[in-house]
Scaffold this motif. Structure first.
Motif, PDB file in Angstrom:
ATOM      1  N   HIS A  26       0.849  -1.197   0.000  1.00  0.00           N
ATOM      2  CA  HIS A  26       0.000   0.000   0.000  1.00  0.00           C
ATOM      3  C   HIS A  26       0.881   1.242   0.000  1.00  0.00           C
ATOM      4  O   HIS A  26       1.406   1.660   1.034  1.00  0.00           O
ATOM      5  N   CYS A  27       1.067   1.806  -1.187  1.00  0.00           N
ATOM      6  CA  CYS A  27       1.817   3.045  -1.327  1.00  0.00           C
ATOM      7  C   CYS A  27       1.197   3.838  -2.477  1.00  0.00           C
ATOM      8  O   CYS A  27       0.336   3.338  -3.200  1.00  0.00           O
ATOM      9  N   HIS A  28       1.605   5.075  -2.608  1.00  0.00           N
ATOM     10  CA  HIS A  28       1.012   5.966  -3.603  1.00  0.00           C
ATOM     11  C   HIS A  28       2.095   6.673  -4.402  1.00  0.00           C
ATOM     12  O   HIS A  28       3.238   6.807  -3.940  1.00  0.00           O
ATOM     13  N   ARG A  53      10.965   9.101  -6.093  1.00  0.00           N
ATOM     14  CA  ARG A  53      11.085   9.113  -4.635  1.00  0.00           C
ATOM     15  C   ARG A  53      10.551   7.821  -4.031  1.00  0.00           C
ATOM     16  O   ARG A  53      11.069   7.338  -3.021  1.00  0.00           O
ATOM     17  N   LEU A  54       9.510   7.250  -4.638  1.00  0.00           N
ATOM     18  CA  LEU A  54       8.992   5.973  -4.157  1.00  0.00           C
ATOM     19  C   LEU A  54      10.045   4.875  -4.322  1.00  0.00           C
ATOM     20  O   LEU A  54      10.287   4.086  -3.401  1.00  0.00           O
ATOM     21  N   VAL A  55      10.673   4.820  -5.470  1.00  0.00           N
ATOM     22  CA  VAL A  55      11.715   3.820  -5.716  1.00  0.00           C
ATOM     23  C   VAL A  55      12.874   3.992  -4.742  1.00  0.00           C
ATOM     24  O   VAL A  55      13.384   3.006  -4.176  1.00  0.00           O
ATOM     25  N   ALA A  56      13.283   5.242  -4.521  1.00  0.00           N
ATOM     26  CA  ALA A  56      14.381   5.492  -3.588  1.00  0.00           C
ATOM     27  C   ALA A  56      14.023   5.015  -2.180  1.00  0.00           C
ATOM     28  O   ALA A  56      14.864   4.433  -1.479  1.00  0.00           O
ATOM     29  N   LEU A  57      12.779   5.239  -1.769  1.00  0.00           N
ATOM     30  CA  LEU A  57      12.345   4.772  -0.449  1.00  0.00           C
ATOM     31  C   LEU A  57      12.386   3.248  -0.388  1.00  0.00           C
ATOM     32  O   LEU A  57      12.906   2.670   0.577  1.00  0.00           O
ATOM     33  N   HIS A  58      11.824   2.580  -1.390  1.00  0.00           N
ATOM     34  CA  HIS A  58      11.793   1.114  -1.376  1.00  0.00           C
ATOM     35  C   HIS A  58      13.204   0.531  -1.395  1.00  0.00           C
ATOM     36  O   HIS A  58      13.472  -0.472  -0.725  1.00  0.00           O
ATOM     37  N   ASP A  59      14.100   1.137  -2.158  1.00  0.00           N
ATOM     38  CA  ASP A  59      15.491   0.665  -2.154  1.00  0.00           C
ATOM     39  C   ASP A  59      16.107   0.830  -0.763  1.00  0.00           C
ATOM     40  O   ASP A  59      16.840  -0.046  -0.292  1.00  0.00           O
ATOM     41  N   GLY A  62      14.496  -1.766   1.611  1.00  0.00           N
ATOM     42  CA  GLY A  62      14.697  -3.164   1.244  1.00  0.00           C
ATOM     43  C   GLY A  62      13.442  -3.848   0.740  1.00  0.00           C
ATOM     44  O   GLY A  62      13.335  -5.078   0.791  1.00  0.00           O
ATOM     45  N   ALA A  63      12.484  -3.068   0.246  1.00  0.00           N
ATOM     46  CA  ALA A  63      11.254  -3.632  -0.323  1.00  0.00           C
ATOM     47  C   ALA A  63      11.473  -3.903  -1.806  1.00  0.00           C
ATOM     48  O   ALA A  63      11.790  -2.997  -2.577  1.00  0.00           O
ATOM     49  N   SER A  64      11.291  -5.157  -2.204  1.00  0.00           N
ATOM     50  CA  SER A  64      11.546  -5.547  -3.592  1.00  0.00           C
ATOM     51  C   SER A  64      10.401  -5.178  -4.518  1.00  0.00           C
ATOM     52  O   SER A  64      10.609  -4.987  -5.719  1.00  0.00           O
ATOM     53  N   ARG A  65       9.184  -5.110  -3.964  1.00  0.00           N
ATOM     54  CA  ARG A  65       7.975  -4.948  -4.770  1.00  0.00           C
ATOM     55  C   ARG A  65       7.044  -3.956  -4.094  1.00  0.00           C
ATOM     56  O   ARG A  65       7.188  -3.657  -2.905  1.00  0.00           O
ATOM     57  N   GLY A  66       6.070  -3.485  -4.869  1.00  0.00           N
ATOM     58  CA  GLY A  66       5.098  -2.571  -4.289  1.00  0.00           C
ATOM     59  C   GLY A  66       3.783  -2.606  -5.043  1.00  0.00           C
ATOM     60  O   GLY A  66       3.735  -2.991  -6.223  1.00  0.00           O
ATOM     61  N   VAL A  67       2.722  -2.207  -4.351  1.00  0.00           N
ATOM     62  CA  VAL A  67       1.399  -2.051  -4.953  1.00  0.00           C
ATOM     63  C   VAL A  67       1.029  -0.577  -4.827  1.00  0.00           C
ATOM     64  O   VAL A  67       0.888  -0.049  -3.720  1.00  0.00           O
ATOM     65  N   ASN A  89       9.092  -1.738 -14.444  1.00  0.00           N
ATOM     66  CA  ASN A  89       9.545  -2.963 -15.136  1.00  0.00           C
ATOM     67  C   ASN A  89       9.241  -4.232 -14.345  1.00  0.00           C
ATOM     68  O   ASN A  89      10.104  -5.093 -14.164  1.00  0.00           O
ATOM     69  N   GLY A  90       8.008  -4.360 -13.865  1.00  0.00           N
ATOM     70  CA  GLY A  90       7.583  -5.577 -13.176  1.00  0.00           C
ATOM     71  C   GLY A  90       7.659  -5.507 -11.667  1.00  0.00           C
ATOM     72  O   GLY A  90       7.179  -6.416 -10.978  1.00  0.00           O
ATOM     73  N   ARG A  91       8.233  -4.435 -11.126  1.00  0.00           N
ATOM     74  CA  ARG A  91       8.370  -4.304  -9.671  1.00  0.00           C
ATOM     75  C   ARG A  91       7.050  -3.927  -9.010  1.00  0.00           C
ATOM     76  O   ARG A  91       6.851  -4.211  -7.829  1.00  0.00           O
ATOM     77  N   TYR A  92       6.149  -3.295  -9.782  1.00  0.00           N
ATOM     78  CA  TYR A  92       4.927  -2.741  -9.192  1.00  0.00           C
ATOM     79  C   TYR A  92       3.663  -3.278  -9.855  1.00  0.00           C
ATOM     80  O   TYR A  92       3.654  -3.611 -11.038  1.00  0.00           O
TER      81      TYR A  92
END
Length: 287
Positions: A26-28, A53-59, A62-67, A89-92
């Motif tokens: 659960h992210c936006h 910024r979302l990608v930077a946060l997940h990196d 340590g979150a590999s995937r997101g919705v 590219n398939g991460r989300y």
């Protein structure tokens, strides 16, 4: 129109590592407004929270995937979310907001682009319950795609709409632990109803939004008993997310690294955490 506070720009490094394949379910993404304008009839204006910024946060976490969940500030224009999914590219994966005029072709296009569900807001400060005829019509349409519906409810709505929720024929996901109030305790009627609802094999719940449940300030530990009870009730149908960038928080803005640490207090058992963070979202979202 209300303006939202920005997220904490300095997330701490979580004390423990998330498992490989962990999903922030659960992210936006918001804006940027000059590229993806906000809906004219929105009830709040968020600060831009773009894909980068979302990608930077997940990196960082340590979150590999997101919705990526469509929020009401963008209305039924899902463009920002779809752009983010494509760039991932398939991460989300995504959850869209649609109206009653959406066509089967449009739904199929959303499916091809990584959307796996629709979201309906019932929350009073976001405009209250949707047109329930539209709600029923959209749910009929998504059933053949194998999608689910995400329900954003206030605690009292769990009681008010219990009969209608019981009639839903597709998997449904309750956001933010049903937005129950921690100060009312785990015996409060809305939470007991939510636990009862989790007996339905179509029911899922997100143990996120601790800052919305909590009566206090960081680190929101008064949300722990609610999360633990939900994980125990349906360990194979529970998800977790950050809710970044935390729109409409008027109390204490969470730190996303601390929310990962809170998750480990929600769920101390490593096997259950694997289910919560990896297995369950992979099953629901098709990662």
């Amino acid at each position: 129109m209300k303006s939202c506070l920005p997220p904490d720009p300095h997330p701490v490094r979580p004390v423990q590592r998330l498992p490989a394949g962990a999903c922030d379910a659960h992210c936006h993404v918001f804006g940027p407004a000059d590229v993806f304008p906000y809906a004219p009839d929105r009830s709040y204006t968020p600060p831009d929270a773009p894909f980068e910024r979302l990608v930077a946060l997940h990196d960082h976490l340590g979150a590999s995937r997101g919705v990526i969940v469509q929020a009401s500030c963008h209305g039924t224009d899902n463009t920002a979310m779809l752009d983010a999914i494509a760039r991932g590219n398939g991460r989300y994966r995504g959850v869209a907001i649609v109206d009653g005029d959406v066509t089967d072709e449009q739904l199929e296009d959303l499916d091809a682009r990584g959307v796996r569900g629709v979201r309906f807001n019932f929350v009073a400060h976001l405009g209250g319950a949707p047109d329930l005829d539209v709600f029923d019509r959209v749910l009929e349409r998504i059933e053949r795609l194998g999608w689910h519906v995400v329900l954003h409810l206030d605690a009292q709505d769990i009681l008010q709409y219990a009969g209608r929720i019981a009639r839903i024929k597709v998997p449904f996901v309750i956001d933010h632990m049903g937005r129950v109030r921690a100060e009312a305790g785990v015996e409060q009627q809305p939470f007991r109803q939510l636990l009862e609802l989790m007996r339905n094999p179509l029911a899922w719940v997100k143990v996120c939004g601790a800052e919305r449940v909590s009566a206090g300030r960081r680190p929101f530990d008064d949300a722990i008993p609610f999360a633990r009870a939900l994980i125990e009730a349906a360990p194979d149908r529970v998800l977790w997310g950050t809710d970044w960038p935390h729109p409409n928080i008027s109390k204490d803005m969470p730190n996303d690294g601390e929310l990962v640490d809170l998750l480990f207090r929600f769920c101390p058992d490593a096997a259950l955490r694997e289910q919560l963070l990896v297995t369950n979202p992979a099953r629901l979202y098709g990662f």
